[in-house]
Design a protein around this motif. Structure first.
Motif, PDB file in Angstrom:
ATOM      1  N   LEU A   1       0.775  -1.231   0.000  1.00  0.00           N
ATOM      2  CA  LEU A   1       0.000   0.000   0.000  1.00  0.00           C
ATOM      3  C   LEU A   1       0.812   1.289   0.000  1.00  0.00           C
ATOM      4  CD1 LEU A   1      -2.769  -1.001   2.601  1.00  0.00           C
ATOM      5  CD2 LEU A   1      -2.676  -1.460   0.144  1.00  0.00           C
ATOM      6  N   ARG A   2       2.127   1.245  -0.257  1.00  0.00           N
ATOM      7  CA  ARG A   2       2.851   2.518  -0.188  1.00  0.00           C
ATOM      8  C   ARG A   2       3.966   2.682  -1.215  1.00  0.00           C
ATOM      9  NH1 ARG A   2       7.759   1.918   2.745  1.00  0.00           N
ATOM     10  NH2 ARG A   2       7.876   4.159   2.978  1.00  0.00           N
ATOM     11  N   GLN A   3       4.468   1.629  -1.815  1.00  0.00           N
ATOM     12  CA  GLN A   3       5.610   1.751  -2.713  1.00  0.00           C
ATOM     13  C   GLN A   3       5.195   2.372  -4.064  1.00  0.00           C
ATOM     14  OE1 GLN A   3       8.745   1.073  -1.931  1.00  0.00           O
ATOM     15  NE2 GLN A   3       8.320   0.190   0.077  1.00  0.00           N
ATOM     16  N   HIS A   4       6.169   2.994  -4.727  1.00  0.00           N
ATOM     17  CA  HIS A   4       5.969   3.565  -6.045  1.00  0.00           C
ATOM     18  C   HIS A   4       6.689   2.704  -7.080  1.00  0.00           C
ATOM     19  CE1 HIS A   4       4.540   7.138  -3.948  1.00  0.00           C
ATOM     20  NE2 HIS A   4       5.664   7.126  -3.245  1.00  0.00           N
ATOM     21  N   GLY A   5       6.114   2.590  -8.257  1.00  0.00           N
ATOM     22  CA  GLY A   5       6.770   1.785  -9.271  1.00  0.00           C
ATOM     23  C   GLY A   5       5.879   1.512 -10.461  1.00  0.00           C
ATOM     24  N   PHE A   6       5.989   0.290 -11.006  1.00  0.00           N
ATOM     25  CA  PHE A   6       5.256  -0.082 -12.209  1.00  0.00           C
ATOM     26  C   PHE A   6       5.126  -1.590 -12.280  1.00  0.00           C
ATOM     27  CE2 PHE A   6       9.746  -0.021 -13.287  1.00  0.00           C
ATOM     28  CZ  PHE A   6       9.935  -1.120 -14.114  1.00  0.00           C
ATOM     29  N   ILE A   7       4.235  -2.034 -13.150  1.00  0.00           N
ATOM     30  CA  ILE A   7       4.095  -3.454 -13.481  1.00  0.00           C
ATOM     31  C   ILE A   7       4.677  -3.674 -14.871  1.00  0.00           C
ATOM     32  CG2 ILE A   7       2.441  -5.234 -14.164  1.00  0.00           C
ATOM     33  CD1 ILE A   7       0.627  -4.345 -11.928  1.00  0.00           C
ATOM     34  N   LEU A   8       5.420  -4.751 -15.017  1.00  0.00           N
ATOM     35  CA  LEU A   8       5.823  -5.232 -16.329  1.00  0.00           C
ATOM     36  C   LEU A   8       4.913  -6.404 -16.670  1.00  0.00           C
ATOM     37  CD1 LEU A   8       7.984  -4.683 -18.513  1.00  0.00           C
ATOM     38  CD2 LEU A   8       9.294  -6.561 -17.534  1.00  0.00           C
ATOM     39  N   LEU A   9       4.066  -6.225 -17.678  1.00  0.00           N
ATOM     40  CA  LEU A   9       3.107  -7.244 -18.087  1.00  0.00           C
ATOM     41  C   LEU A   9       3.641  -7.954 -19.328  1.00  0.00           C
ATOM     42  CD1 LEU A   9       0.220  -8.515 -17.802  1.00  0.00           C
ATOM     43  CD2 LEU A   9      -0.522  -6.788 -19.469  1.00  0.00           C
TER      44      LEU A   9
ATOM     45  N   ALA B   1       2.652 -10.813 -14.468  1.00  0.00           N
ATOM     46  CA  ALA B   1       2.860  -9.453 -13.967  1.00  0.00           C
ATOM     47  C   ALA B   1       4.007  -9.456 -12.973  1.00  0.00           C
ATOM     48  CB  ALA B   1       1.600  -8.919 -13.298  1.00  0.00           C
ATOM     49  N   ASP B   2       4.977  -8.588 -13.211  1.00  0.00           N
ATOM     50  CA  ASP B   2       6.106  -8.380 -12.301  1.00  0.00           C
ATOM     51  C   ASP B   2       5.992  -6.973 -11.724  1.00  0.00           C
ATOM     52  OD1 ASP B   2       7.608 -10.863 -12.915  1.00  0.00           O
ATOM     53  OD2 ASP B   2       7.783  -9.958 -14.897  1.00  0.00           O
ATOM     54  N   TRP B   3       5.970  -6.880 -10.391  1.00  0.00           N
ATOM     55  CA  TRP B   3       5.904  -5.582  -9.720  1.00  0.00           C
ATOM     56  C   TRP B   3       7.316  -5.083  -9.423  1.00  0.00           C
ATOM     57  CZ3 TRP B   3       1.908  -8.847  -9.637  1.00  0.00           C
ATOM     58  CH2 TRP B   3       0.607  -8.320  -9.646  1.00  0.00           C
ATOM     59  N   PHE B   4       7.630  -3.912  -9.933  1.00  0.00           N
ATOM     60  CA  PHE B   4       8.920  -3.283  -9.681  1.00  0.00           C
ATOM     61  C   PHE B   4       8.700  -1.999  -8.882  1.00  0.00           C
ATOM     62  CE2 PHE B   4       9.734  -5.819 -13.451  1.00  0.00           C
ATOM     63  CZ  PHE B   4      10.987  -6.342 -13.206  1.00  0.00           C
ATOM     64  N   TYR B   5       9.533  -1.788  -7.856  1.00  0.00           N
ATOM     65  CA  TYR B   5       9.436  -0.581  -7.033  1.00  0.00           C
ATOM     66  C   TYR B   5      10.717   0.239  -7.150  1.00  0.00           C
ATOM     67  CZ  TYR B   5       5.475  -3.010  -4.904  1.00  0.00           C
ATOM     68  OH  TYR B   5       4.286  -3.670  -4.693  1.00  0.00           O
ATOM     69  N   VAL B   6      10.546   1.549  -7.238  1.00  0.00           N
ATOM     70  CA  VAL B   6      11.705   2.442  -7.312  1.00  0.00           C
ATOM     71  C   VAL B   6      12.248   2.689  -5.911  1.00  0.00           C
ATOM     72  CG1 VAL B   6      10.943   3.547  -9.440  1.00  0.00           C
ATOM     73  CG2 VAL B   6      10.234   4.506  -7.235  1.00  0.00           C
ATOM     74  N   ALA B   7      13.528   3.045  -5.842  1.00  0.00           N
ATOM     75  CA  ALA B   7      14.163   3.255  -4.545  1.00  0.00           C
ATOM     76  C   ALA B   7      13.692   4.545  -3.888  1.00  0.00           C
ATOM     77  CB  ALA B   7      15.686   3.279  -4.717  1.00  0.00           C
ATOM     78  N   ASP B   8      13.357   5.557  -4.695  1.00  0.00           N
ATOM     79  CA  ASP B   8      13.063   6.872  -4.135  1.00  0.00           C
ATOM     80  C   ASP B   8      12.271   7.670  -5.159  1.00  0.00           C
ATOM     81  OD1 ASP B   8      13.041   9.055  -2.462  1.00  0.00           O
ATOM     82  OD2 ASP B   8      15.205   9.200  -2.274  1.00  0.00           O
ATOM     83  N   VAL B   9      11.448   8.602  -4.690  1.00  0.00           N
ATOM     84  CA  VAL B   9      10.852   9.600  -5.578  1.00  0.00           C
ATOM     85  C   VAL B   9      11.173  11.018  -5.112  1.00  0.00           C
ATOM     86  CG1 VAL B   9       8.965   8.097  -6.310  1.00  0.00           C
ATOM     87  CG2 VAL B   9       8.627   9.622  -4.341  1.00  0.00           C
ATOM     88  N   LEU B  10      11.863  11.140  -3.979  1.00  0.00           N
ATOM     89  CA  LEU B  10      12.186  12.458  -3.442  1.00  0.00           C
ATOM     90  C   LEU B  10      13.502  12.998  -3.983  1.00  0.00           C
ATOM     91  CD1 LEU B  10      11.048  11.957   0.243  1.00  0.00           C
ATOM     92  CD2 LEU B  10       9.765  12.826  -1.712  1.00  0.00           C
ATOM     93  N   LYS B  11      14.207  12.169  -4.715  1.00  0.00           N
ATOM     94  CA  LYS B  11      15.397  12.604  -5.442  1.00  0.00           C
ATOM     95  C   LYS B  11      15.470  11.795  -6.724  1.00  0.00           C
ATOM     96  CE  LYS B  11      18.485   9.406  -3.012  1.00  0.00           C
ATOM     97  NZ  LYS B  11      19.668   9.293  -2.133  1.00  0.00           N
ATOM     98  N   ARG B  12      16.190  12.302  -7.685  1.00  0.00           N
ATOM     99  CA  ARG B  12      16.290  11.618  -8.965  1.00  0.00           C
ATOM    100  C   ARG B  12      17.127  10.342  -8.812  1.00  0.00           C
ATOM    101  NH1 ARG B  12      13.943  14.644 -12.769  1.00  0.00           N
ATOM    102  NH2 ARG B  12      13.886  16.913 -12.479  1.00  0.00           N
ATOM    103  N   SER B  13      16.591   9.235  -9.285  1.00  0.00           N
ATOM    104  CA  SER B  13      17.268   7.951  -9.155  1.00  0.00           C
ATOM    105  C   SER B  13      16.706   6.995 -10.196  1.00  0.00           C
ATOM    106  CB  SER B  13      17.061   7.379  -7.760  1.00  0.00           C
ATOM    107  OG  SER B  13      17.505   6.042  -7.678  1.00  0.00           O
ATOM    108  N   THR B  14      17.539   6.104 -10.699  1.00  0.00           N
ATOM    109  CA  THR B  14      17.065   5.049 -11.594  1.00  0.00           C
ATOM    110  C   THR B  14      17.228   3.669 -10.962  1.00  0.00           C
ATOM    111  OG1 THR B  14      19.227   5.039 -12.705  1.00  0.00           O
ATOM    112  CG2 THR B  14      17.483   6.370 -13.707  1.00  0.00           C
TER     113      THR B  14
END
Length: 525
Positions: free
Chosen positions: A475-483, A492-505
């Motif tokens: 209920l809190r992570q940011h990211g995307f699904i790879l379908l 479906a693979d759920w991927f979460y980004v490390a941060d959204v408060l600073k630029r990061s890949t």
């Protein structure tokens, strides 16, 4: 018609990462005033390029040209087989005007299926960047892959998801399931979680056509957003925040007295959406449509938000109201159209792209005599249980296999079996999944806030414990699904980004679920 092998474009307009907005009559005055943005350049393509709605023989290409004055502008466009724009296969002129906010949208036809193309725009000596796109394949295909995303609040962080996806070259397209922009004014949306405050333009809530255009323009100046549009075709639907929070056919939660007529605001929001998004327009002004990827899948894109949706249940009888047979989430005409598409397609996978969560999230399941399921989520399909019952009943009665529902909206991740009554052990078995009629994958947000950390963990555990059909909740992570779909499974693979408060890949794989051909239930990978 034949085209010479020539290259009319020899340079691109200067990069626009981090720049701001100059007031114009089309976009409104002082777009970036007080925000720290620099001015955009007149006589240039400041907002990048985009493509969308690929079919076997055509695709939409998009851009925006900022004229130096108030006049119509002939824009040359070209489509080529190479990034250097030497092997030109289509070209033409599109005349843009203030009436459409100086946006450019071309439905390029006569293309080959399953082919990567490049495109570019020119006005005299001003040149856009080169965009990349791909048409849909036809015939027998073995693989299709999409990124599935939603909910991008500019004020709540950086669009790292967009940057990550722009660096992939293995996608057939990007499915954006709504909330591409947010209509709130500065600090009006979940201010407690607003730790990274990117300044909005305009700073007030969006009401008018000029307001909505200015907000799209602000988003389109983001370098990460430009990068993902430049790399992949988008297939989009709107949700509520392209209009106003918790919108429905005749109003919205935050459309208040003194803000004019709802029909005028809705018309303004709709116009700005079609101006700024690479979506194929239809005469009815709707977004429901299908896109075919060979014999492998049919994409069925719905509008469960604006067209035909009656108001969310309210008042003391809202739980009973949610069960009312006469209520509809999408209008009875669209319901019938959806059922026809599911019954009529010969594609192996039927993939429904839509806005709000379909799986039941009842905190208590009562006998029907006492009102049935009680839910806290009445803006979703839970508030329109009869619409869900009619759809799942159609799938069951007609023996339709391989239905995959894709959902955004909730800033959370879910994987769920779809059953007409998952709380009845005689109807659905939580261990084997027998009784499931379809599956649902819910994608996390790009930046929009979810639950606070402690509540997120507790809430996810509570939902899964009370809901035998929900196999995964976060209920809190940011990211995307790879379908990824092939002839044997949809995964479906759920991927979460490390941060959204600073630029990061940086990002990580969190979990994976799949459904196998004709099994209609989830398996954890």
């Amino acid at each position: 018609m034949s085209y010479s092998r020539r290259k009319f474009i020899q340079q691109s307009s200067r990069g626009v990462a981090g720049i701001g907005l100059l007031g114009t009559s089309a976009l409104g005055v002082s777009l970036g005033a007080g925000s720290g943005h620099t001015e955009i350049e007149p006589g240039a393509f400041n907002f990048g390029v985009a493509s969308g709605d690929p079919r076997q023989d055509r695709v939409i290409i998009w851009s925006h040209f900022q004229p130096a004055g108030q006049h119509s502008t002939p824009v040359q466009w070209q489509v080529a087989l190479d990034e250097g724009m030497m092997d030109v296969v289509a070209e033409g002129i599109f005349v843009t005007t203030e009436a459409r906010g100086n946006t450019i949208k071309v439905d390029v036809s006569g293309l080959l299926p399953g082919t990567t193309y490049f495109y570019q725009f020119r006005v005299e000596q001003a040149f856009s960047e080169v965009g990349r796109t791909r048409t849909a394949p036809e015939g027998d295909i073995d693989l299709a892959r999409f990124a599935v995303i939603s909910c991008s609040s500019y004020a709540h962080g950086y669009f790292n998801v967009y940057r990550i996806l722009s660096e992939r070259d293995d996608l057939d397209g990007v499915l954006h399931l709504g909330d591409y922009i947010y209509e709130y004014g500065q600090d009006e949306y979940d201010e407690r979680s607003l730790r990274n405050e990117r300044t909005l333009t305009p700073t007030h809530e969006l009401i008018s056509l000029t307001d909505y255009r200015r907000r799209y323009a602000l988003y389109r100046l983001d370098a990460d957003l430009q990068a993902v549009h430049r790399q992949h075709p988008f297939i989009t639907v709107w949700d509520d925040h392209e209009f106003a929070n918790d919108a429905f056919q005749d109003g919205a939660e935050n459309h208040n007295e003194g803000e004019g007529e709802w029909r005028d605001r809705k018309a303004a929001a709709r116009q700005a959406y079609f101006e700024w998004m690479p979506i194929r327009e239809n005469r009815a002004g709707g977004i429901s449509r299908t896109l075919r990827y060979g014999d492998l899948l049919e994409l069925i894109m719905l509008d469960t938000r604006i067209e035909g949706r009656v108001a969310q249940p309210g008042g003391v009888d809202r739980q009973s109201e949610a069960q009312d047979f006469n209520r509809t989430l999408m209008g009875f005409e669209q319901e019938a159209w959806l059922q026809q598409q599911l019954s009529g397609t010969t594609a192996r996978w039927k993939v429904i792209g839509q806005q709000v969560m379909m799986a039941q999230r009842y905190y208590i399941k009562l006998p029907d005599l006492f009102g049935g399921g009680a839910s806290l989520w009445l803006d979703s399909w839970d508030g329109y249980a009869a619409t869900r019952d009619r759809l799942l009943g159609h799938i069951r009665d007609h023996g339709i296999d391989n239905v995959v529902v894709l959902t955004g909206d909730v800033h959370s991740s879910f994987a769920a079996d779809l059953s007409d009554n998952p709380y009845d052990a005689n109807n659905y078995d939580r261990n084997s999944g027998i009784g499931s009629l379809a599956v649902e994958f819910v994608t996390p947000s790009i930046t929009s806030p979810g639950f606070p950390p402690v509540l997120a963990e507790t809430g996810a555990a509570t939902i899964m414990a009370a809901s035998p059909h929900i196999k995964y909740a976060e209920l809190r992570q940011h990211g995307f699904i790879l379908l990824t779909l092939n002839r044997d499974e949809a995964r479906a693979d759920w991927f979460y980004v490390a941060d959204v408060l600073k630029r990061s890949t940086q990002y990580r794989l969190a979990c994976s679920f799949l459904t196998r051909d004709k099994e209609n239930r989830l398996v954890s990978v």
